[in-house]
Motif scaffolding. Structure first.
Motif, PDB file in Angstrom:
ATOM      1  N   HIS A   1     133.419 121.437  45.691  1.00  0.00           N
ATOM      2  CA  HIS A   1     134.320 122.255  44.867  1.00  0.00           C
ATOM      3  C   HIS A   1     134.704 121.468  43.604  1.00  0.00           C
TER       4      HIS A   1
ATOM      5  N   ASP B   1     140.388 123.386  48.912  1.00  0.00           N
ATOM      6  CA  ASP B   1     139.533 124.431  48.330  1.00  0.00           C
ATOM      7  C   ASP B   1     138.093 124.322  48.831  1.00  0.00           C
TER       8      ASP B   1
ATOM      9  N   HIS C   1     142.909 117.407  45.608  1.00  0.00           N
ATOM     10  CA  HIS C   1     142.158 117.181  44.368  1.00  0.00           C
ATOM     11  C   HIS C   1     143.059 117.429  43.168  1.00  0.00           C
TER      12      HIS C   1
ATOM     13  N   HIS D   1     147.091 122.533  42.833  1.00  0.00           N
ATOM     14  CA  HIS D   1     147.293 121.664  44.004  1.00  0.00           C
ATOM     15  C   HIS D   1     148.156 120.456  43.659  1.00  0.00           C
TER      16      HIS D   1
ATOM     17  N   HIS E   1     143.029 119.589  40.670  1.00  0.00           N
ATOM     18  CA  HIS E   1     143.283 120.910  40.069  1.00  0.00           C
ATOM     19  C   HIS E   1     144.772 121.227  40.070  1.00  0.00           C
TER      20      HIS E   1
HETATM   21 ZN   LIG Z   1     140.471 123.584  43.181  1.00  0.00          ZN
END
Ligand SMILES: [Zn+2]
Length: 281
Positions: free
Chosen positions: A149, A168, A74, A79, A76
């Motif tokens: 998430h 996550d 994803h 990551h 974020h």
């Molecule tokens: Zn995350």
């Protein structure tokens, strides 16, 4: 900074810096069957680059275990922080269209997160050519959309080895804080769907190897479902969000103050209440 933990055929690239340590965080990328799952945070770029040089050299020498592709679970920044670096080094990066969209929507990263993770290297301008279809994964390995998430959250499932790289998705059974972008009900559905695969192993981006994966995923789904039901019951009885937070989830942890309520227990209650289905229980 970058510590490699071996799990047999899976290498865990554990990344932390004094800044992430100060905030209590670390994050791991995983390397299995020539695929790097996630890329860590931008502050870890020099260390990851050193590892990449090695992995690429192995690849160039024709080893089947060499790095051939990366997958982002994803958008974020802990990551995706080095996706741009990987592209610069010629590694194709699988990025879901919904994750590309998330990058556009994320906008500026709040200062406390930039402080913790560093400013990400931008994706290569030609990222469009590295669309998901252009990245080949080894037979039996697939990316599965597992929202909750984050709307763009994916996991990597390796059917050949029964291994789930869960990003996550899990994080822990009783995660009592949330961000407003989380979708607790969607998360319950994702947890149950992936538990049904009955993974032999599960690697969490923050928790490392999680024992008894299916049971852990189900325990989390159960806890979250019960918590959602309890919050809805109390809201229906006229209790305020703050009072529900206090009685169901307890006091706010330190993140509440660090993130200015971006991550909080109150946010979990508010997110659950804001996404109630009209007329539903
Ligand atoms: Zn995350």
């Amino acid at each position: 900074m970058l510590e490699i933990v071996s799990h047999g055929d899976v290498a865990q690239l554990q990344m932390r810096s004094w800044r992430t340590r100060a905030a209590g965080y670390q994050v791991s990328a995983y390397f299995a069957r020539g695929v790097l799952i996630d890329t860590g945070f931008a502050g870890a770029a020099p260390a990851l680059d050193g590892w990449l040089r090695n992995a690429r050299r192995t690849f160039l020498h024709g080893s089947a275990d060499g790095l051939q592709a990366a997958v982002l679970t994803h958008a974020h920044e802990d990551h995706s922080g080095n996706a741009g670096l990987l592209q610069e080094r010629g590694v194709p990066v699988w990025i879901a269209p919904v994750t590309r969209q998330a990058f556009a929507e994320l906008g500026a990263i709040p200062w406390y997160r930039r402080f913790t993770w560093g400013s990400p290297i931008p994706l290569a301008p030609d990222a469009g050519r590295q669309a998901s279809g252009a990245v080949e994964l080894p037979p039996g390995m697939e990316v599965i959309h597992a929202p909750g998430h984050a709307p763009d959250h994916h996991v990597v499932w390796d059917n050949e080895t029964g291994t789930l790289f869960s990003g996550d998705l899990f994080l822990g059974v009783r995660v009592k804080v949330a961000h407003h972008s989380e979708a607790p009900r969607a998360l319950v559905a994702s947890l149950r769907r992936l538990a049904a695969l009955d993974p032999a192993r599960m690697f969490d981006a923050h928790r490392g190897s999680v024992p008894t994966p299916a049971a852990a995923l189900r325990a989390k789904a159960d806890w979250l479902e019960e918590t959602i039901a309890e919050i809805e019951r109390r809201a229906a009885a006229g209790e305020s969000a703050r009072s529900i937070r206090d009685s169901v989830l307890g006091r706010e942890p330190a993140e509440y103050y660090v993130s200015f309520n971006e991550y909080s227990k109150l946010q979990l209650v508010q997110t659950i209440l804001a996404t109630r289905v009209a007329g539903g229980a």
